[in-house]
Design an enzyme around this catalytic site. Sequence first.
Site, PDB file in Angstrom:
ATOM      1  N   GLU A 195      -2.076  50.023   3.915  1.00  0.00           N
ATOM      2  CA  GLU A 195      -1.670  50.964   2.861  1.00  0.00           C
ATOM      3  C   GLU A 195      -1.085  51.181   1.643  1.00  0.00           C
ATOM      4  O   GLU A 195      -0.170  51.065   1.052  1.00  0.00           O
ATOM      5  CB  GLU A 195      -1.017  51.705   4.079  1.00  0.00           C
ATOM      6  CG  GLU A 195      -0.992  52.505   4.870  1.00  0.00           C
ATOM      7  CD  GLU A 195      -0.276  53.438   5.900  1.00  0.00           C
ATOM      8  OE1 GLU A 195       0.736  53.084   5.479  1.00  0.00           O
ATOM      9  OE2 GLU A 195      -0.798  53.770   7.055  1.00  0.00           O
TER      10      GLU A 195
ATOM     11  N   GLU B 213      -5.159  53.527  12.149  1.00  0.00           N
ATOM     12  CA  GLU B 213      -3.961  54.203  13.246  1.00  0.00           C
ATOM     13  C   GLU B 213      -4.063  55.516  13.333  1.00  0.00           C
ATOM     14  O   GLU B 213      -4.431  55.737  12.674  1.00  0.00           O
ATOM     15  CB  GLU B 213      -3.023  53.924  11.861  1.00  0.00           C
ATOM     16  CG  GLU B 213      -3.199  52.207  11.880  1.00  0.00           C
ATOM     17  CD  GLU B 213      -1.500  52.514  11.131  1.00  0.00           C
ATOM     18  OE1 GLU B 213      -1.090  53.288  10.619  1.00  0.00           O
ATOM     19  OE2 GLU B 213      -1.378  51.171  10.075  1.00  0.00           O
TER      20      GLU B 213
END
Length: 655
Positions: free
Chosen positions: A153, A305
């Site tokens: 991320e 995720e």
Amino acid sequence: MPGLDDVTRGRVLFGGDYNPEQWPEETWPEDVRLMRDAGVNSVTLGVFSWARIEPRPGARDFGWLDRLMDLMHAAGIGVVLATPTASPPPWLGHLHPDTLPRDADGRTEWWGGRQHFSHSSATYRRHAAVVTEDLAARYAGHPALTMWHINNEYCTYDWGDEAAARFRGWLRTRYGTLDALNTAWGTAFWSQAYGDWREILPPRHAHYLKNPTQVLDFKRFTSDMLLECYAAERDIVRRHTPHLPVTTNFMPLWAGLDAWRWAEEEDVVSVDLYPDPRDPSGAQAGALVQDMTRSQARGPWMLMEQAAGPVNWRGVNHPKPRGLNRLWSLQAVARGADAVCYFQWRQSRQGAEKFHSGMVSHAGEHGRTYQEVKRLGADLARIGPEVAGRHRAADVAVLHDWHAWWAGDQEARPSREVAHPDLLTAWHRALWRAHLTTDFAHPEHDLGAYRLVVAPQLYLLTDAAIANLLAYVRQGGTLVCGFLTGVADEDDRIRPGGMDARLRELFGIRTLHEWWPLEPGERADCDGFAGTLWSEELEADGTADETVLYKGGELDGLPAVLRKGRAWYVSTLPEPDALRDLLARVAADAGARPVLDGLPADVEAVRRGDLLFLLHHGREEVTVEVPGTHRDLLTDTVVTDRVTLGRYGVAVLKP
Ligand code: GAL
């Protein structure tokens, strides 16, 4: 180039982040047993393991990872191996404070959390490259390795001195000369003219409003710097394993990265997705991100995720009620995911995320969370061979561009109530409620394949984008634009007239006299509906084929909505039902059909290849009319003309 297909091979990947370094090794065999029972076929290892791999500068400890890679291989579970560069070990910041980022106020972001690295730091980049090189060299030939996951991320900013130096370099490349920069930034305003490159800074803490083009360029620069970090690590692992795909996980609709640009640099596009289980629009919020990710991938993508239960970062963190995890996972598959993965495998007992769920919760193997994960694993195994690799493009596209967002959502503007992501969401929700499946597209993409293109808000449009939209309509496409579209050029300079002249002509607008933003809760009455958030004082040029007028108030009798041929302009945000009805009508006129007619409100229908997914977001039993005979792949039963779905029920129908 290798892609997701090379990894899935006719399966949907199922698994998640596995952080076994947090556990005694005795736990590992149990992990493997539970993974196998649940049908886990892929785990991501090493995301935050830099301090474990390199406990002291230059030292290496790969033994534990060797054992895990072997363990996974023996269990038939593929490994997505992450470079550990998202969370440098404390020694790096301690020995090299230049690796730490500074915020706009000059404060240092210290270690003790994560992502405390400066994208601009040469020292950070060097250390990240070395550990990546060693990791790639060590595992390149390992049979468990299926894919690379770079960092995690990417989302950091840096206003520090090294970032300032790189910013100047980036600006030199963009503008060539200081004159060009001064012109682009409009530095004649407020005595901001630069006479030496060394005077230029990132937009740091300032007394009053900052230069908007400087802020815009800083966002462009940040996205590009992070992309350089990604690309450097990607190129290292690629050199070792040219046959394996590389990805990095996006945050959903995250302001910091131009994900269109990033997706071009990835072999597999992946995203992390955490809708709030309590949000009545959670399913649509998920659908938006799924549609956007599929569009960036131009096909199947990876749900890297999600949470099997509650997260730990909202004010109040709700678990997923029984069945919701399965429903939202299958929704992702319906919308193109070829991987359904979680953060994380086993819920941590320590650290900042000990209240964040895992696939195995604190309740363990007999807990509801794991039991539901297991059921989902069986579902995915059943449908995997039928869905993996399939793709279906939509008839409708929603336009989105990060640069328009960055330029539009700044400090000083007509209304701070207007937020680009909220408008995207409102328009996507209207289409979702009308059962129209949508792709997303960039305004400069080829739009020729779409029957309908909508632009909720594109405040900044390049000349190339405007030409593209005009050509799309000229060639028979239907275009609907929301307010504040085509206002600024690439440098955030307001176009003469407040909206590009070519667009005004396209919609039949002679003059845009004023923007009339609305207060929260205020309504602008129009013929047949109420507008919210915004209104405009427009003068039509008499060429529109259809207009809806404002009723009452200052704008009484002026056009709120105009249609000229196949081009629509909507100068307010219609209330949700009105926007849905408007877009449904325009879509029907353009020949874009809902997935199924007569669907109950709570049922979402999506086609993937020739499969039809029915997803029931409600708790009461419903019956859906589906003409013909189909096989439901989830139950392996034949259904004729109708399907009954219980609470959070799903059917995957094959003709
Ligand atoms: C993601 C992150 C994971 C974990 C998760 C919690 O943003 O990549 O490492 O922190 O959030 O929801």
